[in-house]
Design an enzyme around this catalytic site. Structure first.
Site: not given
Ligand SMILES: *Cc1c(COP(=O)(O)O)cnc(C)c1O
Length: 368
Positions: A38, A136, A264, A313
């Site tokens: 997965k 779950r 930043y 980013m």
């Protein structure tokens, strides 16, 4: 491998084989092996890895969602594929691609039978999941009779397996909880057999279950993280080989004066002269902001260079003061020696999260 000249994820198929061989040494030759692929095979490359594991004769694959199974079918995976978390909206596509659903509650059972009947199916393989403590997904023992009466009346589906999932198989402090999950599952199996008059394939263990609970291997085991090179403990990690290396390159070096800031929000302010390197990998590539401000590091010419300031980013800046390096040098984020596990632990997370986060923007290079 030539040195990285951009951000790349190198994937070593020989390491996959090593890990598979080790996991198989822990199970009997009659125990089936399901490879969990997965989430792009935990961030690696699901198609290449599944095709390779198919050559190595694993018995089964599992993905989380139907769309992931469809990609594997398109790539040429012909072995059975269990979809661990199918949603009714994709049942038709699931059937068209011969994928096998995990059925975890009555709603999903009824809706699947309805769609499969409309599609003209008989004996369509389904897998029943039972909740034994993870809370779950899954039926409980008290659902057995109503499952039985629903399935008795239809030839549309056949139960190919029943399974459960351990909540804390890697945590030996939770051993009694896990043993309780195993014994709950055994009661479910007994009740199933007396109601249905047969037993399908039975499976429960994930990677750490395989390593720590041989008494719960049943007919098949399911491994994900182990195949990718992690054993969820310092001891077991030694027996596995991480298959992926995330590498990049130094784009630019800056000499920072005392009092200057980096990045930043001016999150880093220098109290002395420093040398920093800017690297073309950021949170859009899977390096979460939690690694910023010294929590994470990369390896440059064998030395650890901690992240400086906030993760951007598309870039990170790292402190290379005192490290002999220049623009164009290779950078290692993680590899077999400087593992994703170590880096993840440094930032209070786990290998699973770091490796599955490597975004699809990062070029994959598969070493055969
Ligand atoms: C993801 C998953 C696994 C694989 O677990 P690992 O710890 O990676 O081996 C096995 N079973 C189920 C139901 C899963 O969701």
């Amino acid at each position: 491998m030539p040195k990285a000249q951009e951000t790349v994820l190198e994937i070593d198929l020989n390491a996959v084989k090593h890990n598979l061989d080790y996991l198989k040494s822990k199970i009997t030759s009659s125990t089936k092996f399901l490879a969990v692929v997965k989430a792009f095979a935990y961030g690696n490359d699901a198609e290449e890895i599944a095709l390779y594991l198919q050559e190595l004769n694993v018995d089964y694959f599992a993905v989380a969602y139907t769309s992931e199974g469809i990609h594997l079918r398109k790539a040429g995976v012909t072995k059975p594929i269990l979809v661990l978390h199918p949603l009714p909206v994709s049942f038709k596509a699931l059937i068209e691609n011969c994928l096998e659903p995990n059925i975890y509650n009555h709603k999903v059972l009824s809706e699947f039978i309805e769609v499969a009947t409309n599609e003209g199916q008989t004996n369509y393989p389904i897998h029943l999941k039972f909740n034994t403590g993870l809370n779950r997904l899954g039926f409980s023992i008290s659902d057995l009779e109503s499952i039985h009466s629903k399935i008795e009346n239809t030839a549309t589906v056949k139960i190919k397996s029943m399974f459960s999932h351990l909540a804390a198989s890697e945590d030996l402090n939770e051993r009694s909880f896990t043993l309780n999950q195993i014994s709950t599952f055994k009661s479910i199996i007994e009740n199933f057999e007396s109601l249905f008059g047969f037993l399908p394939l039975i499976h429960m263990c994930n990677t750490s279950g395989i390593l720590n609970y041989p008494e719960a291997h049943f007919d098949m085991v399911r491994s994900g993280i182990g195949l990718y090179g992690f054993g969820n403990s310092e001891e077991e990690d030694k027996n596995f080989k991480p298959i992926a290396s995330l590498k990049s390159v130094i784009s630019q070096i800056h000499h920072i004066e005392k009092g200057e800031s980096v990045g930043y929000n001016r999150a880093f302010k220098s109290d002395a002269e420093q040398k920093t390197a800017t690297i073309p990998i950021g949170h859009a590539d899977g390096i979460s902001r939690i690694y910023g401000n010294g929590k994470g590091y990369v390896i440059i010419n064998g030395r650890k260079a901690p992240l400086v300031g906030n993760v951007c980013m598309d870039m990170i800046m790292v402190n290379v003061t005192g490290i002999d390096c220049e623009e164009g040098d290779e950078v290692i984020v993680f590899d077999a020696d400087h593992t994703a596990n170590d880096l993840a632990h440094n930032a209070n997370t786990i290998s699973y999260e770091l490796i599955t986060a490597v975004s699809q923007r990062v070029k994959r290079i598969v070493k055969k």
